[in-house]
Design a protein around this motif. Structure first.
Motif: not given
Length: 122
Positions: A7-23, A114-122
């Motif tokens: 869990s924890g995937g999402g969309s962020v802009q260039h330079g942003g942060s995310l934290r993924l978790s795996c239960a 099963q994977g979580t999607v991360v999208t980073v936009s410029s």
């Protein structure tokens, strides 16, 4: 039965942060080595990070210094903290575990979520 749920995937802009978790559940010997790998839109896979049961970590060169893998074994959770994200970091991130083998950032694992999607936009 081993289960890994990201869990924890999402969309962020260039330079942003995310934290993924795996239960995790069902891991015993397989928790010897855990890690993350990713797959881009062209289905190319790349090992991202790995952590041994003794805490030793390994990172792919292009995420070194930006990503941090960690685990809270009391909660049975594996994390991937991702900072200063770049568009080329976009993809599906998979949590994985293996009972043996070199514990390095790699793409071949015994158990995979099963994977979580991360999208980073410029």
């Amino acid at each position: 039965q081993v289960q890994l749920v990201e869990s924890g995937g999402g969309s962020v802009q260039h330079g942003g942060s995310l934290r993924l978790s795996c239960a995790t559940s069902g891991l015993v010997a397989s928790r010897r080595c855990m890690g993350w790998f990713r797959q881009d839109s062209e289905k190319q896979r790349e090992g991202v990070a790995a952590i041994r049961d003794d805490g030793r970590v390994n990172y792919a060169a292009d995420v070194q210094g930006r990503f941090t893998i960690s685990k809270d074994w009391d909660k049975r959770i594996l994390y991937l903290e991702m900072n200063n994200l770049k568009p080329e970091d976009s993809g599906t991130y998979y949590c994985a575990a293996a009972p043996s083998g070199d514990c390095v950032a790699r793409v071949d694992w015994r158990y995979v979520g099963q994977g979580t999607v991360v999208t980073v936009s410029s």
